[in-house]
Design a protein around this motif. Structure first.
Motif: not given
Lengths: 137, 129
Positions: A1, A29, A32-33, A36-37, A40-41, A44, B23, B75-76, B78-79, B83, B85-86, B89, B92, B94, B107, B111
């Motif tokens: 953008x 955040x 959470x990251x 997530x990696x 989870x890894x 699994x 959400x 869990x998957x 949710x993440x 992620x 959203x992250x 954010x 930038x 595209x 991923x 998994x």
């Protein structure tokens, strides 16, 4: 953008006075990251190791522990870090669910529960690892 | 953009349709994670030992295999939302954003497939020799 460089940006991280609510928002955040990696890894891998049979599972245990006995320090740091990340994310997540209802935005309340998520995550991590390393050994 | 009044062009589009779905799923799976992780952490701490016999027999029982499969799905999901959203954010460009979201989805699917296959193999495959 594309952004018109002549237009001002809204105030960002560097301009605000830091408070615990900012820290836990960022921690939510970051943890959470990490979960997530890393989390989870590891989960699994553990499941796949069990499904692969005793020989491979014993290799997995060897990676996580030392000679299938006491924990090796690198996996120990990772496991303790993931445990803390889990509880931090859990408590800040509960905080977010409460904030979603519109409650808890008063300055003192917000600060208090932000601090409590960190107190709780450290306490829960210490409790779990004391049980695993001291009580059960 | 077609003809008609402003309201006629946008009706049925946007958040009135499914904008709140991410959400809602994020919070639904948050509560799912809460319940299932409470079960999983309790099970792990109470497990007498982590040797192969113990964990494989535990995971073979329906009351461990099913919650474990649900845990993986919750869990998957949710993440994946979190992620995304992250990425939205912080990325930038595209093209980079699209590529990262594709990788994130791959991923999550890889998994999930590996985890669910493993759980089913342990639960349905009987004891390996």
């Amino acid at each position: 953008m594309s952004r018109n460089a002549a237009r001002p940006l809204s105030p960002h991280l560097t301009i605000w006075k830091w408070g615990p609510h900012m820290l836990v928002s960022i921690l939510h955040r970051v943890t959470g990251s990490a979960l997530a990696f890393g989390g989870v890894l590891l989960l699994v891998w553990w499941l796949a190791a069990i499904a692969s049979g005793p020989a491979y599972y014993s290799f997995f245990l060897d990676m996580m522990t030392k000679d299938q006995g006491g924990l090796n320090w690198i996996p120990l740091i990772i496991l303790v870090g993931l445990t803390w990340s889990f509880f931090q994310h859990l408590f800040t997540g509960l905080r977010h669910l409460l904030l979603d209802t519109g409650a808890g935005y008063e300055l003192k309340t917000n600060k208090f529960w932000s601090l409590m998520t960190m107190v709780g995550s450290v306490a829960a991590t210490i409790a779990i690892w004391s049980e695993l390393l001291l009580v059960r050994q | 953009m077609g003809t008609g009044t402003g309201i006629g062009r946008v009706r049925g589009l946007g958040s009135a349709k499914s904008g709140a779905l991410h959400w809602w799923h994020q919070r639904l799976t948050a509560v799912g994670n809460l319940v299932l992780m409470a079960w999983f952490v309790t099970s792990l701490v109470r497990m007498p030992s982590y040797d192969y016999k113990n964990v494989s027999e535990w995971l073979a029982s329906p009351l461990a295999a099913v919650p474990m499969a649900l845990l993986i799905l919750s869990v998957l999901t949710h993440l994946r939302i979190g992620l995304q959203v992250l990425l939205e954010d912080y990325l930038h460009d595209e093209g980079t954003k699209l590529g990262a979201i594709i990788l994130l989805n791959f991923y999550v699917i890889a998994a999930g497939a590996l985890a669910l296959f493993s759980i089913l193999k342990i639960a349905l495959g009987g004891a390996p020799a």
